[in-house]
Design a protein around this motif. Structure first.
Motif, PDB file in Angstrom:
ATOM      1  N   LEU A 233       1.204  -1.326  -0.074  1.00 20.49           N
ATOM      2  CA  LEU A 233      -0.010   0.219  -0.103  1.00 20.49           C
ATOM      3  C   LEU A 233       0.677   0.829   0.083  1.00 20.49           C
ATOM      4  O   LEU A 233       0.430   2.171  -0.362  1.00 20.49           O
ATOM      5  N   LYS A 234       1.739   1.306   0.670  1.00 24.01           N
ATOM      6  CA  LYS A 234       2.919   2.480   1.077  1.00 24.01           C
ATOM      7  C   LYS A 234       3.477   2.573  -0.783  1.00 24.01           C
ATOM      8  O   LYS A 234       3.555   3.853  -0.774  1.00 24.01           O
ATOM      9  N   GLU A 235       3.384   1.159  -1.429  1.00 29.71           N
ATOM     10  CA  GLU A 235       4.581   1.903  -2.299  1.00 29.71           C
ATOM     11  C   GLU A 235       4.221   2.246  -3.601  1.00 29.71           C
ATOM     12  O   GLU A 235       3.941   2.410  -4.784  1.00 29.71           O
ATOM     13  N   LYS A 236       2.524   2.011  -3.485  1.00 26.87           N
ATOM     14  CA  LYS A 236       1.831   2.208  -4.583  1.00 26.87           C
ATOM     15  C   LYS A 236       2.230   1.208  -5.594  1.00 26.87           C
ATOM     16  O   LYS A 236       1.626   2.430  -6.918  1.00 26.87           O
ATOM     17  N   GLN A 237       2.203   0.960  -5.814  1.00 29.80           N
ATOM     18  CA  GLN A 237       1.927  -0.321  -7.368  1.00 29.80           C
ATOM     19  C   GLN A 237       1.304  -1.422  -7.260  1.00 29.80           C
ATOM     20  O   GLN A 237       1.066  -1.627  -6.458  1.00 29.80           O
ATOM     21  N   ALA A 267      -2.490  -0.440  -5.342  1.00 27.41           N
ATOM     22  CA  ALA A 267      -3.011   0.155  -3.806  1.00 27.41           C
ATOM     23  C   ALA A 267      -3.958   0.988  -5.153  1.00 27.41           C
ATOM     24  O   ALA A 267      -3.504   1.544  -6.250  1.00 27.41           O
ATOM     25  N   ILE A 269      -5.448   5.007  -5.560  1.00 29.15           N
ATOM     26  CA  ILE A 269      -4.390   6.497  -4.754  1.00 29.15           C
ATOM     27  C   ILE A 269      -5.537   7.025  -5.273  1.00 29.15           C
ATOM     28  O   ILE A 269      -6.020   7.565  -6.441  1.00 29.15           O
ATOM     29  N   SER A 272      -3.914  11.812  -3.904  1.00 32.76           N
ATOM     30  CA  SER A 272      -1.762  11.081  -3.976  1.00 32.76           C
ATOM     31  C   SER A 272      -2.082  10.841  -2.306  1.00 32.76           C
ATOM     32  O   SER A 272      -0.649  10.812  -2.171  1.00 32.76           O
ATOM     33  N   GLN A 273      -2.691  10.171  -1.595  1.00 23.62           N
ATOM     34  CA  GLN A 273      -2.701   9.253  -1.459  1.00 23.62           C
ATOM     35  C   GLN A 273      -3.184   7.934  -1.183  1.00 23.62           C
ATOM     36  O   GLN A 273      -4.061   7.736  -1.465  1.00 23.62           O
ATOM     37  N   PRO A 274      -2.162   7.056  -0.409  1.00 23.99           N
ATOM     38  CA  PRO A 274      -3.173   5.184  -0.477  1.00 23.99           C
ATOM     39  C   PRO A 274      -4.212   5.015   0.190  1.00 23.99           C
ATOM     40  O   PRO A 274      -4.108   5.573   1.801  1.00 23.99           O
TER      41      PRO A 274
END
Length: 327
Positions: A233-237, A267, A269, A272-274
């Motif tokens: 989730l943090k990597e947004k990929q 993820a 988005i 700009s936030q997951p």
């Protein structure tokens, strides 16, 4: 004026004699001579000398008749060697024309009949090859039509999602609708939307849909803990786990919580936030996600993000409206 005889060599190509000077034509001339001209001459000689006045012995007459019979027999043999192959070739060609393409013409000799048989076999072979190619093209066309219909269906589903978002439908309804449409794809059997909790490793299954409605119903509202999913989730990929792209942590996570061996994890988005993870899972061990399917999953993931942004904007507008009424 009388018409001038034109030599065979001066005639146009399409008007020349079909029988060449050698080979079949020569055989036919010899056969005609042996079976007609020579026996008739012999018969005329016998009639002139034995039936009508003339004195010959019986032995001489018998010899003449015997020679005429031998000559006729030789002529019959030549005609048989010429005519029978043509008749057989015509019969086999008729069988091929009726659709028996597996048959091959039996070629005997090296004259024009033999060349015709070889040419007919080559033509039959080319027809067989063309039929095989047509079948291959037909199968490819069928798959192409199925793929076109599949893409048209997906586009229509995306339009339906866009229509729901434009009508300000509730976020849960939009997400559930998207998951149900994803479940109709051949490559996914379970689809979930995971919403992160304040806990650094916790998620809540906000919605689920799949071919097994009972399993999807049991997953809805379930809490899941996974440090690996939180890192994704943090990597947004987008992360793919299947036979070709094996990820030990992902395989262990999906088998533990969902009983699946393969998955696509996206993820989501928003602003700009997951805000969540969209999971599309498959249970078959040897399964591999195709690139076309991954592109479609990305499109549905973007639709989820649009729906969440739309929900946030609606809430923001509602808050502004309440503040304006108070002021």
């Amino acid at each position: 004026m009388g018409a001038r005889a034109v030599p065979n060599q001066e005639l146009p190509r399409g008007m020349r004699f079909t029988l060449l000077p050698r080979g079949l034509k020569k055989k036919l001339v010899v056969a005609f001579s042996l079976m007609s001209v020579l026996p008739l001459l012999v018969l005329a000689y016998v009639v002139a000398n034995y039936i009508f006045p003339g004195e010959k012995t019986l032995w001489e007459a018998s010899l003449i008749v015997f020679l005429a019979s031998v000559v006729s027999l030789l002529g019959w043999m030549v005609v048989r060697r010429v005519a029978f192959p043509i008749i057989g070739l015509a019969e086999q060609a008729r069988k091929v024309a009726e659709g028996h393409l597996e048959r091959e013409v039996q070629v005997e000799g090296t004259d024009e009949v033999g060349s015709l048989g070889v040419s007919l076999n080559r033509l039959t072979q080319r027809v067989r090859e063309n039929i095989v190619q047509l079948r291959v093209y037909g199968e490819q066309t069928r798959h192409l039509n199925l793929e076109i219909n599949r893409r048209v269906l997906v586009l229509s589903q995306l339009l339906q999602v866009g229509n729901l978002i434009s009508q300000s439908a509730k976020l849960d309804e939009v997400i559930q609708f998207i998951l149900e449409k994803l479940a109709q794809m051949d490559e996914t059997e379970l689809n979930c939307f995971l919403q992160p909790e304040e806990d650094p490793s916790g998620f809540i299954v906000r919605a689920a849909a799949g071919t097994n409605s009972r399993q999807a119903g049991e997953l809805a509202g379930k809490r899941i803990e996974s440090v690996w999913l939180r890192r994704l989730l943090k990597e947004k990929q987008m992360t793919v786990v299947d036979r070709q792209r094996s990820v030990p942590e992902g395989l262990e996570c999906f088998q533990k919580h969902f009983g699946m061996a393969n998955a696509v994890c996206q993820a989501i988005i928003s602003m700009s936030q997951p805000v969540g993870l969209l999971l599309s899972l498959n249970p078959r061990p040897e399964f591999v996600f195709q690139e076309e399917s991954l592109d479609l999953l990305k499109l549905f993931g973007k639709q989820v993000a649009i729906a969440m942004e739309n929900e946030a904007l609606i809430h923001r507008a509602e808050e502004l409206r309440l503040v304006d009424d108070l002021t």
